[in-house]
Structure formats: C-alpha cells, structure tokens
Design a protein around this motif. Sequence first.
Motif, mmCIF file in Angstrom:
data_model
loop_
_atom_site.group_PDB
_atom_site.id
_atom_site.type_symbol
_atom_site.label_atom_id
_atom_site.label_comp_id
_atom_site.label_asym_id
_atom_site.label_seq_id
_atom_site.Cartn_x
_atom_site.Cartn_y
_atom_site.Cartn_z
ATOM 1 N N VAL A 8 2.245 -8.538 8.965
ATOM 2 C CA VAL A 8 1.123 -7.868 8.317
ATOM 3 C C VAL A 8 1.689 -6.914 7.266
ATOM 4 N N ILE A 9 1.368 -7.181 6.007
ATOM 5 C CA ILE A 9 1.771 -6.267 4.929
ATOM 6 C C ILE A 9 0.692 -5.202 4.772
ATOM 7 N N GLY A 10 -0.551 -5.649 4.686
ATOM 8 C CA GLY A 10 -1.671 -4.726 4.543
ATOM 9 C C GLY A 10 -2.866 -5.198 5.347
ATOM 10 N N SER A 20 -1.562 1.944 5.325
ATOM 11 C CA SER A 20 -1.511 0.506 5.043
ATOM 12 C C SER A 20 -2.111 0.188 3.684
ATOM 13 N N PRO A 21 -1.508 -0.772 2.965
ATOM 14 C CA PRO A 21 -2.176 -1.330 1.787
ATOM 15 C C PRO A 21 -3.439 -2.097 2.205
ATOM 16 N N ALA A 22 -4.194 -2.530 1.229
ATOM 17 C CA ALA A 22 -5.296 -3.453 1.484
ATOM 18 C C ALA A 22 -4.707 -4.824 1.850
ATOM 19 N N THR A 243 -1.539 -3.506 12.281
ATOM 20 C CA THR A 243 -0.951 -2.373 11.564
ATOM 21 C C THR A 243 0.034 -2.952 10.557
ATOM 22 N N SER A 244 0.261 -2.237 9.473
ATOM 23 C CA SER A 244 1.241 -2.696 8.493
ATOM 24 C C SER A 244 2.606 -2.774 9.163
ATOM 25 N N GLY A 245 3.243 -3.924 9.062
ATOM 26 C CA GLY A 245 4.548 -4.141 9.689
ATOM 27 C C GLY A 245 4.477 -4.925 10.987
ATOM 28 N N LEU A 246 3.272 -5.101 11.540
ATOM 29 C CA LEU A 246 3.124 -5.894 12.773
ATOM 30 C C LEU A 246 3.584 -7.332 12.514
#
Length: 254
Positions: A8-10, A20-22, A243-246
């Motif tokens: 996940v990036i955003g 987090s980004p969109a 989450t961002s990074g997941l």
Amino acid sequence: MAGMRLTVIGCSGSFPGPDSPASSYLLEAEGFRLVMDMGNGALGILQRHAELFGVDAICVSHLHGDHCIDLSSYWIARQYAPEGPRPPIPVYGPKGTAQRVAGFCGEDVASIQARFEVHDLDQQSQEIGPFRVTTERMNHPVETFGFRVEHAGWRLAYSADTGPTDALVRLAEGVDVLLCEASFRDSETNPPNLHLSGRQAGEHATRAGAGELVLTHLVPWYDREQSLAEAAGSYCGPLSAATSGLVLGPVTAR
Ligand SMILES: [Zn+2]
C-alpha cells in the motif's frame, strides 16, 4: 520473490492525509512492478518501495484526481530525467486518460503519449506482465474500473471507488484479499452511487466469499476504528484497515 506482493503506497480517501498519500498500490511479482492508481503524493512514497524508473506498467481506476493526479508528476520525471527522456511504459485507464494527464501537465496529448503508451480499459481480462488483470465497471459518477489481479493462484480484488454494486461481488468472488473502499460512515445520510460505508464493504466481502477484507480509501476526517467496527458487523473473516507501507501477499508473514 516467490509470489505476488502488494504494498500500500497510499490509502487516504479523497485527499492525502497526515500519514498517507491518496490512493496508490504497488504490485510486484517476478521482478515486474505494476502500480494501481497514482493519487496525490503517491510518487513520493512510491520511491521508498521502488526505483523511480522501476515501474513497468500503471493501471488507473478512474480520472478523479485522488486516483490519478500523480501521473502528471511521473510524466515530468520520465520526460525530464537528466540522462534523457525515458521510454514509454503502458498505462491502462478509462477513456480520456491521456487528455486528463495532458491537462494536468499543460502539454499536448502527443507529448504525454511519448512517455505513456495509453490503453483504454474496458470490462475485460488481460495479461499485464505476470499478472492476470480483470476489470469490471463500478458504481461511481465517472467511468470507474475495479480490478481483480491474479498471480500463481493468489487472488486480489480492489474496489477502486464505488457505491453498492453486484459487479464488485462478481469481481471479488473467492479472492484471498478484498481491498475495499470504505469512505462513508453508516450513521450519516450518504449520497447514493458514490462510495461504500464500512458496513457495506463488509457486506460485499461476505457476499463475495473473500478470505480477508482490508478497508481502504479511508477519509482523514472519519475515525478508521468506526469503519472497522461497521465492517466487523457484516463480515466475520480477517479484517484490517490499510496503512501506507502495509504489505499483502501470499509470502508475507504478518
Ligand atoms: Zn472517485
């Protein structure tokens, strides 16, 4: 890497949040990198997880800015790289994707197409790199595609943005993971045919028989714990919020 991996990036809904980004997701398998959606701020965080020019293809669910605006940032990077313009990479999106990026960049469509080989999406199933990617139209005010991505027996569905629709149940039938938007709170009177609440995300996951539900497109002004509680009332399998990074995938120990 033995199997497919999604990072996940955003996952912030509608606009970027403090953490987090969109919308944006990185899919990797067999050395191939496919990015699904490129919302506000995605290109920055993407570089924590992939080389700037290590992206092999991009899929865009729809042309709302929170899902595609960083395509313009990425066009600039590929166009003005110090060692010279980068070769075009395939970009799959709704009709009008090249025109929208041209508008964001203040460029003509031919200049965009010199860096992005744009393909119109339809309801279809196709190979993109090592992935089988199936698309269905979702229930959203502009043409929007949800994605089912399969690799080596592992199956993921991503709702993109959608109101309630049987098309999402079809797309997600029997998947290992459903990455489903949950923009709304069930306690409010929400506009129809736009987004899902946590409860509705859970209902779609249950009907599809999804093995795991991950809520995403969570809007910063709402409480994600409330979205999870709503979804837990309508889906009894493993449940979490993105989450961002997941990282998700068959080979990850979480
Ligand atoms: Zn949208």
